[in-house]
Design a protein around this motif. Sequence first.
Motif, mmCIF file in Angstrom:
data_model
loop_
_atom_site.group_PDB
_atom_site.id
_atom_site.type_symbol
_atom_site.label_atom_id
_atom_site.label_comp_id
_atom_site.label_asym_id
_atom_site.label_seq_id
_atom_site.Cartn_x
_atom_site.Cartn_y
_atom_site.Cartn_z
ATOM 1 N N UNK A 54 0.822 -1.205 0.000
ATOM 2 C CA UNK A 54 0.000 0.000 0.000
ATOM 3 C C UNK A 54 0.859 1.259 0.000
ATOM 4 N N UNK A 55 1.982 1.220 0.718
ATOM 5 C CA UNK A 55 2.861 2.389 0.791
ATOM 6 C C UNK A 55 3.600 2.648 -0.521
ATOM 7 N N UNK A 56 3.698 1.642 -1.368
ATOM 8 C CA UNK A 56 4.271 1.751 -2.712
ATOM 9 C C UNK A 56 5.687 2.343 -2.692
ATOM 10 N N UNK A 57 6.475 1.888 -1.732
ATOM 11 C CA UNK A 57 7.869 2.317 -1.664
ATOM 12 C C UNK A 57 8.703 1.421 -2.569
ATOM 13 N N UNK A 58 9.621 2.007 -3.280
ATOM 14 C CA UNK A 58 10.448 1.235 -4.216
ATOM 15 C C UNK A 58 11.918 1.592 -3.999
ATOM 16 N N UNK A 171 19.096 -1.781 5.883
ATOM 17 C CA UNK A 171 18.279 -0.689 6.387
ATOM 18 C C UNK A 171 18.906 0.690 6.168
ATOM 19 N N UNK A 172 20.137 0.753 5.744
ATOM 20 C CA UNK A 172 20.735 2.045 5.416
ATOM 21 C C UNK A 172 20.035 2.705 4.237
ATOM 22 N N UNK A 173 19.468 1.894 3.358
ATOM 23 C CA UNK A 173 18.872 2.441 2.132
ATOM 24 C C UNK A 173 17.424 2.009 1.906
ATOM 25 N N UNK A 174 16.952 1.010 2.656
ATOM 26 C CA UNK A 174 15.617 0.455 2.415
ATOM 27 C C UNK A 174 14.697 0.791 3.586
ATOM 28 N N UNK A 175 13.450 1.102 3.309
ATOM 29 C CA UNK A 175 12.507 1.469 4.361
ATOM 30 C C UNK A 175 12.177 0.259 5.240
ATOM 31 N N UNK A 177 9.207 -0.980 6.426
ATOM 32 C CA UNK A 177 8.128 -1.871 6.015
ATOM 33 C C UNK A 177 8.529 -2.730 4.827
ATOM 34 N N UNK A 178 9.261 -2.140 3.903
ATOM 35 C CA UNK A 178 9.682 -2.887 2.729
ATOM 36 C C UNK A 178 10.631 -4.024 3.123
ATOM 37 N N UNK A 179 11.582 -3.705 4.004
ATOM 38 C CA UNK A 179 12.567 -4.707 4.414
ATOM 39 C C UNK A 179 11.925 -5.845 5.199
ATOM 40 N N UNK A 180 11.142 -5.507 6.250
ATOM 41 C CA UNK A 180 10.593 -6.568 7.094
ATOM 42 C C UNK A 180 9.551 -7.397 6.355
ATOM 43 N N UNK A 181 8.835 -6.790 5.395
ATOM 44 C CA UNK A 181 7.870 -7.568 4.617
ATOM 45 C C UNK A 181 8.576 -8.676 3.844
ATOM 46 N N UNK A 182 9.711 -8.345 3.209
ATOM 47 C CA UNK A 182 10.457 -9.354 2.449
ATOM 48 C C UNK A 182 11.127 -10.354 3.391
ATOM 49 N N UNK A 183 11.754 -9.861 4.460
ATOM 50 C CA UNK A 183 12.465 -10.744 5.384
ATOM 51 C C UNK A 183 11.510 -11.694 6.093
ATOM 52 N N UNK A 184 10.444 -11.163 6.700
ATOM 53 C CA UNK A 184 9.487 -12.023 7.397
ATOM 54 C C UNK A 184 8.764 -12.943 6.418
ATOM 55 N N UNK A 185 8.436 -12.405 5.233
ATOM 56 C CA UNK A 185 7.739 -13.223 4.244
ATOM 57 C C UNK A 185 8.577 -14.400 3.781
ATOM 58 N N UNK A 290 20.500 7.719 10.535
ATOM 59 C CA UNK A 290 19.436 8.434 9.818
ATOM 60 C C UNK A 290 18.218 8.550 10.680
ATOM 61 N N UNK A 291 17.213 9.276 10.186
ATOM 62 C CA UNK A 291 16.006 9.507 10.969
ATOM 63 C C UNK A 291 14.752 9.097 10.238
ATOM 64 N N UNK A 292 14.878 8.512 9.071
ATOM 65 C CA UNK A 292 13.697 8.091 8.339
ATOM 66 C C UNK A 292 13.300 6.685 8.754
ATOM 67 N N UNK A 293 12.180 6.211 8.208
ATOM 68 C CA UNK A 293 11.674 4.895 8.586
ATOM 69 C C UNK A 293 12.532 3.796 8.021
#
Length: 293
Positions: A54-58, A171-175, A177-185, A290-293
């Motif tokens: 849904x967040x459509x982060x790439x 996580x230095x470059x990837x958000x 939600x995107x990272x944990x979705x792939x890792x947990x999945x 960094x300070x982003x998600x």
Amino acid sequence: MRANDCLYPRIALGIVAVSFGAIFARLANEASPFAISAWRLTIAALVLVPIAAFRKERSFDRRTALWSVVSGVALAAHFVLWISSLEHTTVASSVLFVSTHPVFVGLGSVLFLRERPSRILAGGIALAVVGGALIGFGDLRFGGSALRGDLLALGGGVMAAVYFLIGRRVRRTVSLFEYVAVSYGTAAALVLLLCLATRTPVVGYAPTTYAYLVLLAVVPQLIGHSTINWALRRLSASRVSVFVLGEPVCSALLAIGVFGEVPGGLNLLGAAIILVGIYLSLRSEEAPYGTES
């Protein structure tokens, strides 16, 4: 409030959440270790994958996507080994051996991430690991089922270190939600395949067992592990892994009320030393990445 202002309180909340993992896994022992891991990871993935979509982060490229998949492999191995250990040894001893990960993370950070811990942080790591050793010392059994459980938990610690190191890199470059979705999945798919290959049942349990399986997914996984992965963007893997050593302290305290596993004098001394190690790690100088998600 800025993200960095709530950094340490948020990490503390995550550590408390992770500490419930050993408790819920023991309470759900009607299910096999493979089934427990499958439920925990699958529920978490089912929650996170739609959110990430849904967040459509790439922010992935091919390399970081591959590393995220490898992270999921390490996470699956970590859970299978660690949860299996709980069938053979005590909560305190299991958490002790699985919590050796700061040693492996420290070595890996120098060799692969080029992040050399400061002297204060290295001292904090050493103290925290010594404290963890004291917590589990009274539970050690040389031989038989307990030794098997301790070795399984040690393997789980090595896999946890791989998971932390990859998380720090990606996580230095990837958000988040995107990272944990792939890792947990990835981890969920692997454990489900293991259940299928070994003909391990994943249904047919008592209602209370299902409740504990859901709690495993929500509290230690979605809240706890995701908070750790959030922190890995801001702090080195070595420092985060030391903070995670607060888990055996919290787990041992929880085990008092739930299982009646009362810690002895060495356990209390070990807990105090772990807290000193964590305090030193807090005092070590390290600028958030960094300070982003």
